[in-house]
Write an enzyme that holds these catalytic residues in place. Structure first.
Site, PDB file in Angstrom:
ATOM      1  N   LYS A 107       0.781  -1.191   0.183  1.00  0.00           N
ATOM      2  CA  LYS A 107       0.106   0.069  -0.089  1.00  0.00           C
ATOM      3  C   LYS A 107       0.904   1.306   0.118  1.00  0.00           C
ATOM      4  CE  LYS A 107      -4.633   1.101   0.258  1.00  0.00           C
ATOM      5  NZ  LYS A 107      -5.620   0.503  -0.387  1.00  0.00           N
TER       6      LYS A 107
HETATM    7  P1  NAD Z   1     -12.987   8.421  -2.663  1.00  0.00           P
HETATM    8  O1  NAD Z   1     -11.920   9.395  -2.204  1.00  0.00           O
HETATM    9  O2  NAD Z   1     -13.435   8.191  -3.732  1.00  0.00           O
HETATM   10  O3  NAD Z   1     -14.059   8.599  -1.713  1.00  0.00           O
HETATM   11  C1  NAD Z   1     -14.408   8.641  -0.108  1.00  0.00           C
HETATM   12  C2  NAD Z   1     -15.549   9.568   0.160  1.00  0.00           C
HETATM   13  O4  NAD Z   1     -15.800   9.670   1.482  1.00  0.00           O
HETATM   14  C3  NAD Z   1     -15.550  11.025  -0.450  1.00  0.00           C
HETATM   15  O5  NAD Z   1     -16.692  11.166  -1.181  1.00  0.00           O
HETATM   16  C4  NAD Z   1     -15.303  11.850   0.843  1.00  0.00           C
HETATM   17  O6  NAD Z   1     -15.783  13.093   0.843  1.00  0.00           O
HETATM   18  C5  NAD Z   1     -15.899  10.837   1.758  1.00  0.00           C
HETATM   19  N1  NAD Z   1     -15.644  11.079   3.399  1.00  0.00           N
HETATM   20  C6  NAD Z   1     -14.244  11.300   3.422  1.00  0.00           C
HETATM   21  N2  NAD Z   1     -14.079  11.323   4.862  1.00  0.00           N
HETATM   22  C7  NAD Z   1     -15.375  11.280   5.322  1.00  0.00           C
HETATM   23  C8  NAD Z   1     -16.070  11.069   6.520  1.00  0.00           C
HETATM   24  N3  NAD Z   1     -15.354  11.435   7.847  1.00  0.00           N
HETATM   25  N4  NAD Z   1     -17.513  11.041   6.807  1.00  0.00           N
HETATM   26  C9  NAD Z   1     -18.152  10.933   5.872  1.00  0.00           C
HETATM   27  N5  NAD Z   1     -17.673  10.874   4.451  1.00  0.00           N
HETATM   28  C10 NAD Z   1     -16.383  11.095   4.242  1.00  0.00           C
HETATM   29  O7  NAD Z   1     -12.523   7.055  -2.041  1.00  0.00           O
HETATM   30  P2  NAD Z   1     -12.901   5.716  -2.384  1.00  0.00           P
HETATM   31  O8  NAD Z   1     -11.655   5.160  -3.444  1.00  0.00           O
HETATM   32  O9  NAD Z   1     -14.231   5.520  -2.618  1.00  0.00           O
HETATM   33  O10 NAD Z   1     -12.376   4.877  -0.994  1.00  0.00           O
HETATM   34  C11 NAD Z   1     -13.145   4.776   0.158  1.00  0.00           C
HETATM   35  C12 NAD Z   1     -12.630   3.558   1.119  1.00  0.00           C
HETATM   36  O11 NAD Z   1     -12.796   2.327   0.384  1.00  0.00           O
HETATM   37  C13 NAD Z   1     -11.528   3.708   1.637  1.00  0.00           C
HETATM   38  O12 NAD Z   1     -11.272   3.025   2.929  1.00  0.00           O
HETATM   39  C14 NAD Z   1     -10.541   2.808   0.736  1.00  0.00           C
HETATM   40  O13 NAD Z   1      -9.462   2.336   1.221  1.00  0.00           O
HETATM   41  C15 NAD Z   1     -11.285   1.780   0.360  1.00  0.00           C
HETATM   42  N6  NAD Z   1     -11.156   1.369  -0.944  1.00  0.00           N
HETATM   43  C16 NAD Z   1     -11.250   1.639  -2.182  1.00  0.00           C
HETATM   44  C17 NAD Z   1     -11.049   0.928  -3.436  1.00  0.00           C
HETATM   45  C18 NAD Z   1     -11.028   1.683  -4.746  1.00  0.00           C
HETATM   46  O14 NAD Z   1     -10.937   0.839  -5.552  1.00  0.00           O
HETATM   47  N7  NAD Z   1     -10.978   2.848  -4.876  1.00  0.00           N
HETATM   48  C19 NAD Z   1     -10.655  -0.405  -3.281  1.00  0.00           C
HETATM   49  C20 NAD Z   1     -10.944  -1.043  -2.149  1.00  0.00           C
HETATM   50  C21 NAD Z   1     -11.264  -0.318  -0.636  1.00  0.00           C
END
Ligand code: NAD
Length: 476
Positions: A107
């Site tokens: 990561k």
């Molecule tokens: P992203 O940045 O696209 O979206 C995150 C969203 O959460 C944003 O809209 C942000 O405004 C919101 N947010 C941030 N802090 C917040 C809070 N305290 N309360 C409410 N909303 C909040 O990120 P993502 O890629 O969607 O990732 C989100 C989670 O999923 C992370 O934990 C990431 O590790 C996990 N994840 C992502 C992927 C991927 O393919 N992108 C894959 C596996 C896991």
């Protein structure tokens, strides 16, 4: 320990690991080898911007190299630190093992608020960060392959692949150095939606297991179920959109950074997403009633809670008030180890992160394979498949007219049956198969062994067992 008396994110992951290995038969030495993070590289680099030099701090952790390349996203957030990156790298090891993608876990993270920089500045910063990682083989098609995570997306991946190809002009497999790229930079159809799509497929498979549903006190199908989602970013938006538009779930709560929206009748996810993009928050969106302290909505009554924003949002301070009977961890580590104990004791069923959000790495695997094979999925077979289907349809129609049977195939059947699968359909099919298979393996263990008390423990056991076998066969 973190300041609030809870273990840190990495310690939380280790505690969950320890619960699983307690009922496994591993030597203490192998157990320790699997648990520890192999290495973490910290880089501080300067970029000349806005008339001065700005210094940024980034990390790339490699948790386990039992298989290579190692795989794991790159996150852009101010909260990024070594502990967090190591916890996320460990989760990647277990996740890849669970869904049988042939990768070790890694990561990366950059301590930056991407909203504070314009596109050109972000490109300069990303290229410099990528340069620092590439020159140490911490980005490489054969050794270490990043992907998007919180705060990054296709755009950043396109800059990274271009940077790699500029530095490795004769590497024919250069496009495979990173996944989650736009299609025109070597990406694959369906990668952007993959993690949210995987959450949908995971829930569909859960709802095909009546015994598991009964353990959560749920009946029926996804149709009509009340859902609260936290984070309407890449993962949360796609999960909520697919569950509501395709499976009939009612999205009664959406929690974002600036507050939350609540509407017991359900909200139009696309309308909220459009509002969020245009206004930078959910406040004022007419789809639901605005709640300023958004986190309170985590505690609202619903059937399915989907934390899809970040880690540690369900903790010792609010776990006892969480009412959802089913929680699916779309984010990584949204429930701390202490909160996990409380929720389990109360009987909540938790579909754990290492399974629930594995759709992203699964489709990243397909993208990596596509890059190495230098051909789009379905390109060789599609028309041949259509021609064979056409043969069958022609034969059925000939039989009908020659024998005077009066059959006629419905136009809808013909058009659907005759069309060969394109890349997107193949990717979704591969993802669905992966999520179903992985769920079945953990559900079987959960239901088959008295000492396996929950799905998280089952998922860790399946994953750790595979990693252990891999280390043993290497003679370690
Ligand atoms: P992203 O940045 O696209 O979206 C995150 C969203 O959460 C944003 O809209 C942000 O405004 C919101 N947010 C941030 N802090 C917040 C809070 N305290 N309360 C409410 N909303 C909040 O990120 P993502 O890629 O969607 O990732 C989100 C989670 O999923 C992370 O934990 C990431 O590790 C996990 N994840 C992502 C992927 C991927 O393919 N992108 C894959 C596996 C896991």
């Amino acid at each position: 320990m973190a300041a609030n008396g809870e273990p840190s994110f990495r310690q939380s992951v280790d505690l969950m690991f320890n619960r699983a290995v307690a009922v496994m038969d591993l030597s203490p030495g192998l157990e320790e080898k699997i648990r520890v993070c192999n290495s973490t590289y910290t880089v501080r680099f300067g970029v000349r911007l806005r008339g001065g030099i700005h210094t940024f701090t980034g990390y790339r952790s490699v948790h386990s190299e039992h298989m290579e390349p190692v795989k794991g996203g790159i996150r852009y957030a101010m909260s990024v630190n070594q502990d967090e990156v190591e916890a996320l790298a460990a989760l990647m090891t277990y996740k890849c093992a669970l869904v049988e993608t042939p990768f070790g876990g890694s990561k990366g993270g950059l301590r930056i608020d991407p909203r504070e920089w314009d596109e050109f500045e972000l490109e300069m910063i990303t290229r410099r960060f990528a340069y620092e990682l590439i020159k140490r083989d911490l980005i490489s098609p054969a050794q270490n392959v990043p992907a998007p995570d919180m705060g990054t997306g296709e755009r950043e991946m396109a800059w990274i692949v271009d940077q790699y190809q500029r530095m490795n002009t004769t590497d024919i497999n250069g496009a495979a150095c990173v996944t989650g790229k736009p299609i025109n930079s070597g990406g694959i159809a369906g990668r952007v939606e993959a993690t949210g799509r995987g959450v949908q497929f995971a829930l569909r498979e859960f709802f095909r297991h009546p015994h598991d549903m009964a353990r959560a006190g749920l009946k029926g199908t996804i149709d009509g179920k009340r859902v609260i989602v936290q984070g309407l970013g890449n993962v949360g938006y796609h999960a909520a959109e697919f569950l509501s538009a395709e499976d009939g779930a009612r999205i009664v709560g959406i929690i974002e950074r600036d507050g939350a929206l609540h509407n017991p009748n359900g909200m139009n996810v696309q309308a909220v997403r459009d509002w969020l993009i245009h206004h930078g928050g959910v406040k004022g969106c007419p789809e639901g009633t605005y709640v300023a302290d958004g986190a309170l909505l985590l505690e609202e009554a619903c059937d399915i809670l989907i934390p899809a924003a970040m880690e540690g949002v369900i903790h010792l301070g609010n776990a006892a008030r969480i009412k959802a009977p089913l929680i699916i961890e779309a984010a990584n580590g949204p429930i701390t180890a202490g909160a996990d104990d409380i929720l389990r004791t109360r009987g909540a069923v938790i579909i754990p992160d290492l399974f629930a959000n594995a759709g992203g790495v699964t489709v990243s695997y397909f993208e990596w394979v596509k890059n190495l094979s230098h051909i789009r999925f379905g390109r060789m077979e599609r028309r041949q498949e259509e021609a064979r289907h056409q043969l069958l349809v022609d034969e059925l129609e000939r039989l009908s007219s020659d024998k005077g049977l009066g059959w006629s195939l419905s136009p809808d059947f013909k058009s659907r049956y005759l069309r060969g699968a394109d890349e997107l359909e193949l990717v979704r099919s591969g993802l669905d198969d992966t999520m179903r298979g992985a769920y079945q393996s953990i559900s079987q263990l959960w239901n088959g062994r008295q000492d396996v008390t929950d799905l998280r423990m089952a998922a860790y056991i399946v994953a750790i067992d595979r990693v252990a076998k891999s280390y043993r066969s290497k003679g370690l």
